[in-house]
Design a protein around this motif. Structure first.
Motif, PDB file in Angstrom:
ATOM      1  N   ARG A  90      71.191 -15.255 -24.874  1.00  0.00           N
ATOM      2  CA  ARG A  90      71.977 -15.545 -23.818  1.00  0.00           C
ATOM      3  C   ARG A  90      72.826 -14.008 -23.537  1.00  0.00           C
ATOM      4  N   LYS A  91      72.739 -13.068 -24.508  1.00  0.00           N
ATOM      5  CA  LYS A  91      73.528 -11.837 -24.136  1.00  0.00           C
ATOM      6  C   LYS A  91      72.823 -10.869 -23.371  1.00  0.00           C
ATOM      7  N   PRO A  92      73.610 -10.500 -22.432  1.00  0.00           N
ATOM      8  CA  PRO A  92      72.812  -9.347 -21.414  1.00  0.00           C
ATOM      9  C   PRO A  92      72.558  -8.368 -22.062  1.00  0.00           C
ATOM     10  N   SER A  93      73.134  -8.053 -23.331  1.00  0.00           N
ATOM     11  CA  SER A  93      72.915  -6.852 -23.918  1.00  0.00           C
ATOM     12  C   SER A  93      71.487  -6.864 -24.732  1.00  0.00           C
ATOM     13  N   THR A  94      70.863  -8.098 -24.782  1.00  0.00           N
ATOM     14  CA  THR A  94      69.566  -7.941 -25.278  1.00  0.00           C
ATOM     15  C   THR A  94      68.579  -7.661 -24.600  1.00  0.00           C
ATOM     16  N   THR A  95      67.655  -6.508 -25.206  1.00  0.00           N
ATOM     17  CA  THR A  95      66.910  -5.485 -24.403  1.00  0.00           C
ATOM     18  C   THR A  95      65.725  -6.484 -24.258  1.00  0.00           C
ATOM     19  N   HIS A  96      64.920  -6.156 -23.152  1.00  0.00           N
ATOM     20  CA  HIS A  96      63.894  -7.020 -22.589  1.00  0.00           C
ATOM     21  C   HIS A  96      62.613  -6.998 -23.794  1.00  0.00           C
ATOM     22  N   GLY A  97      62.376  -5.987 -24.514  1.00  0.00           N
ATOM     23  CA  GLY A  97      61.508  -5.984 -25.592  1.00  0.00           C
ATOM     24  C   GLY A  97      61.834  -6.725 -26.650  1.00  0.00           C
ATOM     25  N   LEU A  98      63.195  -6.970 -27.046  1.00  0.00           N
ATOM     26  CA  LEU A  98      63.636  -7.980 -27.951  1.00  0.00           C
ATOM     27  C   LEU A  98      63.856  -9.341 -27.508  1.00  0.00           C
ATOM     28  N   ALA A  99      63.754  -9.724 -26.366  1.00  0.00           N
ATOM     29  CA  ALA A  99      64.088 -10.989 -25.814  1.00  0.00           C
ATOM     30  C   ALA A  99      62.581 -11.615 -25.841  1.00  0.00           C
ATOM     31  N   ARG A 100      61.518 -10.491 -25.503  1.00  0.00           N
ATOM     32  CA  ARG A 100      60.163 -11.181 -25.459  1.00  0.00           C
ATOM     33  C   ARG A 100      59.891 -11.802 -26.933  1.00  0.00           C
ATOM     34  N   THR A 101      60.081 -10.957 -27.719  1.00  0.00           N
ATOM     35  CA  THR A 101      59.721 -11.208 -29.384  1.00  0.00           C
ATOM     36  C   THR A 101      60.696 -12.519 -29.626  1.00  0.00           C
ATOM     37  N   LEU A 102      61.854 -12.629 -29.220  1.00  0.00           N
ATOM     38  CA  LEU A 102      62.626 -13.832 -29.424  1.00  0.00           C
ATOM     39  C   LEU A 102      62.032 -15.177 -28.645  1.00  0.00           C
ATOM     40  N   ARG A 103      61.676 -15.037 -27.675  1.00  0.00           N
ATOM     41  CA  ARG A 103      61.200 -16.023 -26.964  1.00  0.00           C
ATOM     42  C   ARG A 103      60.055 -16.680 -27.641  1.00  0.00           C
ATOM     43  N   ALA A 104      59.148 -15.726 -28.049  1.00  0.00           N
ATOM     44  CA  ALA A 104      57.989 -15.931 -28.836  1.00  0.00           C
ATOM     45  C   ALA A 104      58.302 -16.657 -30.131  1.00  0.00           C
ATOM     46  N   ALA A 105      59.239 -16.199 -30.751  1.00  0.00           N
ATOM     47  CA  ALA A 105      59.595 -16.892 -32.117  1.00  0.00           C
ATOM     48  C   ALA A 105      60.331 -18.093 -31.824  1.00  0.00           C
ATOM     49  N   ALA A 106      61.216 -18.243 -30.696  1.00  0.00           N
ATOM     50  CA  ALA A 106      61.686 -19.858 -30.494  1.00  0.00           C
ATOM     51  C   ALA A 106      60.593 -20.811 -30.156  1.00  0.00           C
ATOM     52  N   LYS A 107      59.387 -20.178 -29.476  1.00  0.00           N
ATOM     53  CA  LYS A 107      58.338 -21.161 -29.272  1.00  0.00           C
ATOM     54  C   LYS A 107      57.832 -21.465 -30.689  1.00  0.00           C
ATOM     55  N   GLU A 108      57.403 -20.661 -31.316  1.00  0.00           N
ATOM     56  CA  GLU A 108      57.000 -21.031 -32.665  1.00  0.00           C
ATOM     57  C   GLU A 108      57.947 -21.944 -33.361  1.00  0.00           C
ATOM     58  N   ILE A 109      59.170 -22.027 -33.480  1.00  0.00           N
ATOM     59  CA  ILE A 109      59.906 -22.802 -34.022  1.00  0.00           C
ATOM     60  C   ILE A 109      59.912 -24.160 -33.708  1.00  0.00           C
ATOM     61  N   ASN A 110      59.907 -24.137 -32.276  1.00  0.00           N
ATOM     62  CA  ASN A 110      59.391 -25.581 -31.784  1.00  0.00           C
ATOM     63  C   ASN A 110      58.208 -26.277 -32.218  1.00  0.00           C
ATOM     64  N   LEU A 111      57.300 -25.146 -32.249  1.00  0.00           N
ATOM     65  CA  LEU A 111      56.016 -26.027 -32.900  1.00  0.00           C
ATOM     66  C   LEU A 111      56.275 -26.219 -34.361  1.00  0.00           C
ATOM     67  N   HIS A 112      56.681 -25.550 -35.003  1.00  0.00           N
ATOM     68  CA  HIS A 112      57.057 -25.618 -36.492  1.00  0.00           C
ATOM     69  C   HIS A 112      57.810 -26.739 -36.643  1.00  0.00           C
ATOM     70  N   ARG A 113      58.765 -27.335 -35.861  1.00  0.00           N
ATOM     71  CA  ARG A 113      59.622 -28.467 -35.978  1.00  0.00           C
ATOM     72  C   ARG A 113      58.737 -29.691 -35.699  1.00  0.00           C
ATOM     73  N   HIS A 114      57.718 -29.771 -34.782  1.00  0.00           N
ATOM     74  CA  HIS A 114      56.956 -30.817 -34.477  1.00  0.00           C
ATOM     75  C   HIS A 114      56.138 -31.028 -35.532  1.00  0.00           C
ATOM     76  N   HIS A 115      55.474 -29.780 -36.059  1.00  0.00           N
ATOM     77  CA  HIS A 115      54.467 -30.037 -37.179  1.00  0.00           C
ATOM     78  C   HIS A 115      55.080 -30.420 -38.380  1.00  0.00           C
ATOM     79  N   SER A 116      56.395 -29.821 -38.754  1.00  0.00           N
ATOM     80  CA  SER A 116      56.700 -30.220 -40.033  1.00  0.00           C
ATOM     81  C   SER A 116      57.154 -31.800 -40.129  1.00  0.00           C
ATOM     82  N   ALA A 117      57.818 -32.372 -38.639  1.00  0.00           N
ATOM     83  CA  ALA A 117      58.158 -33.726 -38.563  1.00  0.00           C
ATOM     84  C   ALA A 117      56.768 -34.560 -38.937  1.00  0.00           C
ATOM     85  N   SER A 118      55.592 -34.182 -38.428  1.00  0.00           N
ATOM     86  CA  SER A 118      54.429 -35.002 -38.640  1.00  0.00           C
ATOM     87  C   SER A 118      53.806 -34.918 -40.074  1.00  0.00           C
TER      88      SER A 118
END
Ligand SMILES: C[S@@+](CC[C@H](N)C(=O)[O-])C[C@H]1O[C@@H](n2cnc3c(N)ncnc32)[C@H](O)[C@@H]1O
Length: 248
Positions: free
Chosen positions: A24-52
């Motif tokens: 949400r921070k405007p100061s987060t650089t493009h490169g870091l934001a890309r990496t964080l979005r990828a991590a957020a996606k993996e966290i979502n997968l991880h949550r579904h997988h852990s529940a199963s």
């Protein structure tokens, strides 16, 4: 749930909150934001997988479906049990952790435009071995992927089909204006929309020869081209894809 599980799920939750705050921070650089979005996606997968995984701690579900689709997304096939990392699916499971089915129980295992989305060699080779394990004797694995040779063969000149490829693959995407030459299409097969959070990147490119090698190495007796059947496969995937059928 054990104390260790509780601790690890609360660290994942804390990490997800930190990532959301940084994004949400405007100061987060493009490169870091890309990496964080990828991590957020993996966290979502991880949550579904852990529940199963909590529901099936043995790593196997009780059901023994005879026909199974992996990574089908919204494409449902009559009579097939769907396993995917995210909804909608009959079972949410990260297949990079294995296929949660019993040995030798599946007659037909189908996937299209899934394999290129898992890392190679670790996860792709593990998937091939797991497919072999869960299939019954003479069971069949049908796999479709974007065909790398379809875009590599005409390079560097490209063909009249390049324009058609751009229309079919990028027609509905925001980046359409940035896909300009045949090499941009080659990049599609190798990495797809690495940049766009709406799409899952491609991690490896495949052609007929590579699929034969991958599945033969996993133990399959015969790997041949599969005659496209729109009763099972998605008609939108036929153009520019290669499908094989591997028999155990
Ligand atoms: C490009 S979509 C293809 C969907 C559908 N097969 C089609 O052709 O339209 C890739 C699918 O693979 C699933 N997928 C990707 N990685 C996965 C994983 N590690 N485990 C299970 N499914 C996965 C995605 O959630 C998504 O549904």
């Amino acid at each position: 749930m054990s104390a260790h599980d509780t601790e690890s799920s609360s660290s994942v939750d804390a990490l997800a909150q930190q990532i959301a705050a940084l994004l949400r921070k405007p100061s987060t650089t493009h490169g870091l934001a890309r990496t964080l979005r990828a991590a957020a996606k993996e966290i979502n997968l991880h949550r579904h997988h852990s529940a199963s995984q909590k529901a099936w701690p043995s790593g196997h579900i009780d059901q023994m479906p005879r026909k199974v689709q992996i990574g089908g997304g919204s494409h449902r096939i009559d009579g097939f049990f769907n396993i995917d990392a995210v909804p909608p699916a009959d079972l949410l499971w990260d297949v990079r952790e294995g296929i949660p089915l019993h040995d030798g129980t599946v007659r037909e295992l189908f996937s299209e435009h899934f394999l290129e989305h898992i890392d190679y060699p670790r996860s792709a080779k593990y998937y091939a071995r797991e497919a072999y394990r869960v299939l019954a004797p003479r069971g069949q694995l049908i796999t479709g992927v974007p065909d790398a040779s379809f875009v590599l063969d005409p390079y560097p000149i490209g063909t009249s089909e390049s324009t058609e490829m751009i229309r079919r693959w990028y027609g509905n995407r925001d980046c359409l204006a940035d896909i300009n030459t045949h090499l941009d299409l080659i990049n599609y097969v190798f990495r797809d929309q690495d940049d766009d959070p709406k799409y899952n990147p491609h991690y490896w490119a495949y052609d007929y020869e590579k699929l034969v090698q991958l599945f033969t190495e996993a133990g399959f007796k015969r790997v041949e081209r599969w005659d496209f059947d729109p009763e099972i496969a998605s008609p939108k995937r036929q153009w520019g894809s290669v499908y094989v059928i591997a028999t155990k």
